[in-house]
Write a protein that holds these residues in place. Structure first.
Motif, PDB file in Angstrom:
ATOM      1  N   PHE A 108      -2.643 -49.910  21.814  1.00 61.67           N
ATOM      2  CA  PHE A 108      -3.364 -49.056  20.876  1.00 61.67           C
ATOM      3  C   PHE A 108      -4.478 -49.861  20.217  1.00 61.67           C
ATOM      4  O   PHE A 108      -4.291 -51.029  19.878  1.00 61.67           O
ATOM      5  CB  PHE A 108      -2.414 -48.504  19.815  1.00 61.67           C
ATOM      6  N   ARG A 109      -5.608 -49.221  20.036  1.00 55.19           N
ATOM      7  CA  ARG A 109      -6.782 -49.881  19.460  1.00 55.19           C
ATOM      8  C   ARG A 109      -7.142 -49.213  18.130  1.00 55.19           C
ATOM      9  O   ARG A 109      -7.521 -48.040  18.090  1.00 55.19           O
ATOM     10  CB  ARG A 109      -7.957 -49.811  20.417  1.00 55.19           C
ATOM     11  N   ALA A 110      -6.983 -49.983  17.042  1.00 55.98           N
ATOM     12  CA  ALA A 110      -7.377 -49.504  15.722  1.00 55.98           C
ATOM     13  C   ALA A 110      -8.733 -50.096  15.378  1.00 55.98           C
ATOM     14  O   ALA A 110      -8.976 -51.289  15.584  1.00 55.98           O
ATOM     15  CB  ALA A 110      -6.335 -49.903  14.683  1.00 55.98           C
ATOM     16  N   GLN A 111      -9.613 -49.284  14.831  1.00 54.97           N
ATOM     17  CA  GLN A 111     -10.982 -49.725  14.579  1.00 54.97           C
ATOM     18  C   GLN A 111     -11.396 -49.388  13.147  1.00 54.97           C
ATOM     19  O   GLN A 111     -11.113 -48.300  12.655  1.00 54.97           O
ATOM     20  CB  GLN A 111     -11.932 -49.058  15.571  1.00 54.97           C
ATOM     21  N   ALA A 112     -12.031 -50.346  12.509  1.00 54.39           N
ATOM     22  CA  ALA A 112     -12.550 -50.167  11.153  1.00 54.39           C
ATOM     23  C   ALA A 112     -13.947 -50.760  11.088  1.00 54.39           C
ATOM     24  O   ALA A 112     -14.344 -51.550  11.957  1.00 54.39           O
ATOM     25  CB  ALA A 112     -11.643 -50.844  10.137  1.00 54.39           C
ATOM     26  N   THR A 113     -14.694 -50.381  10.071  1.00 60.50           N
ATOM     27  CA  THR A 113     -16.047 -50.917   9.880  1.00 60.50           C
ATOM     28  C   THR A 113     -16.196 -51.416   8.451  1.00 60.50           C
ATOM     29  O   THR A 113     -15.526 -50.928   7.527  1.00 60.50           O
ATOM     30  CB  THR A 113     -17.109 -49.846  10.159  1.00 60.50           C
ATOM     31  N   VAL A 114     -17.087 -52.382   8.275  1.00 59.55           N
ATOM     32  CA  VAL A 114     -17.346 -52.939   6.959  1.00 59.55           C
ATOM     33  C   VAL A 114     -18.845 -53.130   6.800  1.00 59.55           C
ATOM     34  O   VAL A 114     -19.525 -53.621   7.709  1.00 59.55           O
ATOM     35  CB  VAL A 114     -16.591 -54.272   6.757  1.00 59.55           C
ATOM     36  N   THR A 115     -19.351 -52.700   5.652  1.00 59.02           N
ATOM     37  CA  THR A 115     -20.757 -52.890   5.306  1.00 59.02           C
ATOM     38  C   THR A 115     -20.824 -53.991   4.251  1.00 59.02           C
ATOM     39  O   THR A 115     -20.271 -53.858   3.154  1.00 59.02           O
ATOM     40  CB  THR A 115     -21.382 -51.605   4.756  1.00 59.02           C
ATOM     41  N   VAL A 116     -21.474 -55.077   4.593  1.00 60.40           N
ATOM     42  CA  VAL A 116     -21.490 -56.257   3.735  1.00 60.40           C
ATOM     43  C   VAL A 116     -22.752 -56.251   2.870  1.00 60.40           C
ATOM     44  O   VAL A 116     -23.866 -56.351   3.397  1.00 60.40           O
ATOM     45  CB  VAL A 116     -21.419 -57.545   4.571  1.00 60.40           C
ATOM     46  N   PRO A 117     -22.639 -56.135   1.539  1.00 55.15           N
ATOM     47  CA  PRO A 117     -23.825 -56.199   0.666  1.00 55.15           C
ATOM     48  C   PRO A 117     -24.255 -57.652   0.470  1.00 55.15           C
ATOM     49  O   PRO A 117     -23.443 -58.569   0.433  1.00 55.15           O
ATOM     50  CB  PRO A 117     -23.322 -55.589  -0.643  1.00 55.15           C
ATOM     51  N   GLN A 118     -25.537 -57.854   0.391  1.00 54.64           N
ATOM     52  CA  GLN A 118     -26.052 -59.195   0.180  1.00 54.64           C
ATOM     53  C   GLN A 118     -25.998 -59.520  -1.310  1.00 54.64           C
ATOM     54  O   GLN A 118     -26.538 -58.789  -2.139  1.00 54.64           O
ATOM     55  CB  GLN A 118     -27.482 -59.323   0.690  1.00 54.64           C
ATOM     56  N   PRO A 119     -25.317 -60.620  -1.704  1.00 57.60           N
ATOM     57  CA  PRO A 119     -25.172 -60.943  -3.138  1.00 57.60           C
ATOM     58  C   PRO A 119     -26.507 -61.366  -3.748  1.00 57.60           C
ATOM     59  O   PRO A 119     -27.440 -61.781  -3.059  1.00 57.60           O
ATOM     60  CB  PRO A 119     -24.160 -62.083  -3.122  1.00 57.60           C
ATOM     61  N   LEU A 120     -26.549 -61.235  -5.081  1.00 60.11           N
ATOM     62  CA  LEU A 120     -27.762 -61.624  -5.795  1.00 60.11           C
ATOM     63  C   LEU A 120     -28.027 -63.112  -5.669  1.00 60.11           C
ATOM     64  O   LEU A 120     -29.183 -63.551  -5.664  1.00 60.11           O
ATOM     65  CB  LEU A 120     -27.627 -61.241  -7.273  1.00 60.11           C
ATOM     66  N   SER A 121     -26.964 -63.894  -5.549  1.00 57.52           N
ATOM     67  CA  SER A 121     -27.140 -65.343  -5.436  1.00 57.52           C
ATOM     68  C   SER A 121     -27.776 -65.757  -4.124  1.00 57.52           C
ATOM     69  O   SER A 121     -28.269 -66.872  -3.990  1.00 57.52           O
ATOM     70  CB  SER A 121     -25.787 -66.036  -5.594  1.00 57.52           C
ATOM     71  N   ALA A 122     -27.772 -64.859  -3.141  1.00 57.97           N
ATOM     72  CA  ALA A 122     -28.381 -65.167  -1.833  1.00 57.97           C
ATOM     73  C   ALA A 122     -29.586 -64.283  -1.568  1.00 57.97           C
ATOM     74  O   ALA A 122     -29.916 -63.990  -0.423  1.00 57.97           O
ATOM     75  CB  ALA A 122     -27.340 -64.986  -0.719  1.00 57.97           C
ATOM     76  N   ALA A 123     -30.255 -63.870  -2.660  1.00 60.01           N
ATOM     77  CA  ALA A 123     -31.404 -62.970  -2.515  1.00 60.01           C
ATOM     78  C   ALA A 123     -32.555 -63.632  -1.785  1.00 60.01           C
ATOM     79  O   ALA A 123     -33.356 -62.961  -1.121  1.00 60.01           O
ATOM     80  CB  ALA A 123     -31.855 -62.473  -3.882  1.00 60.01           C
ATOM     81  N   ASP A 124     -32.663 -64.937  -1.902  1.00 62.70           N
ATOM     82  CA  ASP A 124     -33.766 -65.635  -1.249  1.00 62.70           C
ATOM     83  C   ASP A 124     -33.474 -65.932   0.216  1.00 62.70           C
ATOM     84  O   ASP A 124     -34.315 -66.493   0.922  1.00 62.70           O
ATOM     85  CB  ASP A 124     -34.069 -66.939  -1.984  1.00 62.70           C
ATOM     86  N   GLN A 125     -32.296 -65.549   0.714  1.00 60.96           N
ATOM     87  CA  GLN A 125     -31.917 -65.803   2.107  1.00 60.96           C
ATOM     88  C   GLN A 125     -32.212 -64.565   2.951  1.00 60.96           C
ATOM     89  O   GLN A 125     -32.045 -63.429   2.494  1.00 60.96           O
ATOM     90  CB  GLN A 125     -30.423 -66.150   2.201  1.00 60.96           C
ATOM     91  N   ALA A 126     -32.664 -64.760   4.174  1.00 63.79           N
ATOM     92  CA  ALA A 126     -32.959 -63.627   5.057  1.00 63.79           C
ATOM     93  C   ALA A 126     -31.678 -62.828   5.302  1.00 63.79           C
ATOM     94  O   ALA A 126     -30.587 -63.390   5.445  1.00 63.79           O
ATOM     95  CB  ALA A 126     -33.537 -64.115   6.380  1.00 63.79           C
ATOM     96  N   SER A 127     -31.811 -61.483   5.378  1.00 61.99           N
ATOM     97  CA  SER A 127     -30.641 -60.613   5.503  1.00 61.99           C
ATOM     98  C   SER A 127     -29.875 -60.850   6.804  1.00 61.99           C
ATOM     99  O   SER A 127     -28.642 -60.822   6.824  1.00 61.99           O
ATOM    100  CB  SER A 127     -31.075 -59.149   5.414  1.00 61.99           C
ATOM    101  N   ASP A 128     -30.610 -61.073   7.910  1.00 66.37           N
ATOM    102  CA  ASP A 128     -29.914 -61.286   9.176  1.00 66.37           C
ATOM    103  C   ASP A 128     -29.167 -62.619   9.181  1.00 66.37           C
ATOM    104  O   ASP A 128     -28.079 -62.733   9.759  1.00 66.37           O
ATOM    105  CB  ASP A 128     -30.898 -61.205  10.343  1.00 66.37           C
TER     106      ASP A 128
END
Length: 540
Positions: free
Chosen positions: A48-68
């Motif tokens: 059996f295959r269980a699948q979930a997804t997660v959307t990761v928000p970019q923290p304010l402390s890493a605002a100067d870092q590229a999103s990818d």
């Protein structure tokens, strides 16, 4: 001439033609592939295959870092040993038993699958959505495993933010101790406050999770899906094998293809089994006469059309004609073609003499003289022990058809020039009393004296059937070159449309060859194994 024709004759098999020619093999490959696919599906335990997804928000402390770049770091965190260990503990606590280990989430053979987003362009839909899948034989464990990974990831991410924030604050506090002016101290205190606020805000922003539901259907237990997959793979594999085999063993797939090789026209297409279409119970029997069993059938009309071609050849060569019918290997269907043609030519008013020169079989004799009791014939005439008039018998099937039977083998052996001279005398006397002499010759590639027999006739016609190897016809053409005999045409035995059991019989017949004697089976078996065929027989 054979080399010249081969130079201008480029026979390239097609996939469709190869599948049609080797349909039995293709069907066997497809069935075997489907059976293997279904068998493997049934043999494997359900998963059996269980699948979930997660959307990761970019923290304010890493605002100067590229999103990818930040997303890549979070995927690496999901795949880290820390998350694997946390997930195993969370899942086991939730299940209430020790089921999963760290190795089930990370390492070779792990059940966890992490799928990064395909789109990594900032602002694109799904650019920061990561998919997590967990496969396990138990549906509940699969669900808890997928959800435990996301919980462990949230904990590890929070610890990472906390650690990073504490390190930032510690650095600022160290700088505060070394401040020299009030202005510097004020700025550092503001930075520490901002770092603490940013840390709390980042900790408050949790990833957006679509939790895994308990799977209801196993991913590998769908027999229908496995069967369809096996069918598609088997079809491609079978077609490929058929094309490879057809390329290696080139054959005729169409009745017009031999015209390019022999540089001769198609005289007519006749039924493959030479049987009556009104007698379905006799399907596949090569010794049936369509001209007498069903004189108004399509099979009989095919022979009448071919007889018209023979009459045109006779008009070109003179009022009287001796015509030899040859094939590459021994085939009773050739004799049936000659017998039906003799009856069809006789219908037009011409007197016909059918000569059965194949003493090993006597198929033509059995067809045109069904109640014959004498054993004398062509062999005795050549040996000089009986005269031609003594051996010729009239066929009860038509008053204008006479038959020179094959006759029983004699002790005397006539070969070479003596055989050629004797045959010419027999044919000359035959043409004196009959307008058309049709000679059923032994197989040209198996009987040596067949070459002299053909040389003694005024014209030669090749009788062939579907899927006959091209190499054999090149050899036949080479032997005709030796006596400078060019075929005036060829007759093609068409493959009948069959269904059900009859189609299965055709597939078996096509694969094994239509031979009914032990020696023929031995010759064909040696041909399959790539060994040379037996030495040609020497006949009188």
């Amino acid at each position: 001439m054979a080399d010249s024709n081969l130079e201008h004759f480029r026979f390239e098999p097609t996939v469709f033609g190869a599948v049609r020619r080797h349909s039995a093999m293709v069907v066997a490959v497809v069935l075997a592939t489907v059976a293997v696919a279904v068998g493997l599906t049934l043999a494997q335990p359900e998963a059996f295959r269980a699948q979930a997804t997660v959307t990761v928000p970019q923290p304010l402390s890493a605002a100067d870092q590229a999103s990818d770049q930040y997303l890549d770091s979070q995927v690496l965190l999901l795949q880290s040993p820390d998350v694997a260990e946390r997930a195993a503990d969370i899942a086991n606590r939730s299940l209430g038993r020790q089921v999963l280990t760290k190795g089930d989430f990370k390492g070779e053979g792990a059940s966890l699958e992490i799928i990064p987003p395909a789109a990594t362009i900032a602002g694109a839909y799904g650019a920061n959505i990561v998919t997590v899948a967990f496969i396990w034989p138990d549906a509940e464990v699969a669900q808890e495993g997928a959800n435990a990974v996301l919980r462990a990831f949230d904990e590890a991410r929070a610890d990472s933010i906390m650690t990073q924030g504490e390190a930032t604050v510690a650095g600022i506090e160290k700088a505060i101790k070394d401040a020299r002016t009030r202005g510097q101290l004020t700025d550092l205190l503001d930075q520490r406050t901002e770092a603490l606020v940013t840390q709390q805000m980042d900790l408050a922003r949790h990833p957006v999770v679509a939790w895994a539901a308990e799977p209801q259907v196993p991913v590998n237990g769908n027999v229908k899906k496995s069967g369809v997959t096996g069918l598609l793979i088997g079809t491609v594999l079978g077609a490929g094998l058929a094309f490879a085999r057809a390329s290696r063993r080139r054959c005729f797939d169409d009745e017009l293809q031999p015209a390019a090789l022999y540089d001769a026209p198609l005289l007519g297409g006749v039924p493959a089994s030479s049987r009556s279409s009104a007698s379905p119970g006799l399907a596949g029997v090569p010794g049936r006469l369509a001209m007498t069993d069903a004189p108004r059938s399509a099979d009989a009309e095919a022979f009448r059309f071919t007889a018209g071609s023979v009459q045109r050849i006779r008009a070109e060569h003179g009022k009287r004609l001796s015509l030899a019918f040859v094939s590459t290997v021994a085939d009773p269907a050739r004799s049936a073609v000659v017998a039906n043609l003799a009856l069809a030519v006789a219908e037009s008013g011409a007197r016909v003499l059918a000569v059965d020169a194949d003493a090993s079989r006597g198929e033509l004799t059995d067809l045109l003289l069904p109640d014959r009791a004498s054993t004398d014939g062509f062999e005795q005439v050549l040996a000089g022990t009986r005269s031609l008039t003594e051996c010729i018998e009239h066929s009860p099937l038509h008053p204008k058809v006479a038959v020179l039977p094959s006759g029983a083998p004699t002790a005397q052996t006539v070969t070479g020039a003596a055989y050629l001279s004797a045959v010419r005398q027999v044919l000359g006397k035959g043409k004196a009393g009959y307008e058309v002499v049709l000679v059923d010759s032994p197989a040209l590639l198996e009987v040596a004296v067949a070459t002299e027999l053909v040389d003694a006739c005024e014209a030669v016609v090749v009788v062939m059937g579907p899927h006959e190897p091209l190499r054999e016809h090149l050899d036949l053409l080479g032997r005709l070159d030796l006596i400078e005999a060019s075929p005036v045409g060829y007759i093609y035995r068409r493959e009948p449309a069959r269904s059900g059991l009859g189609r299965l019989q055709d597939l078996v017949s096509r694969s094994t060859g239509r031979f009914d004697r032990p020696r023929d089976w031995l010759v064909r078996a040696k041909g399959w194994l790539g060994r040379p065929s037996p030495a040609p027989e020497v006949r009188r």
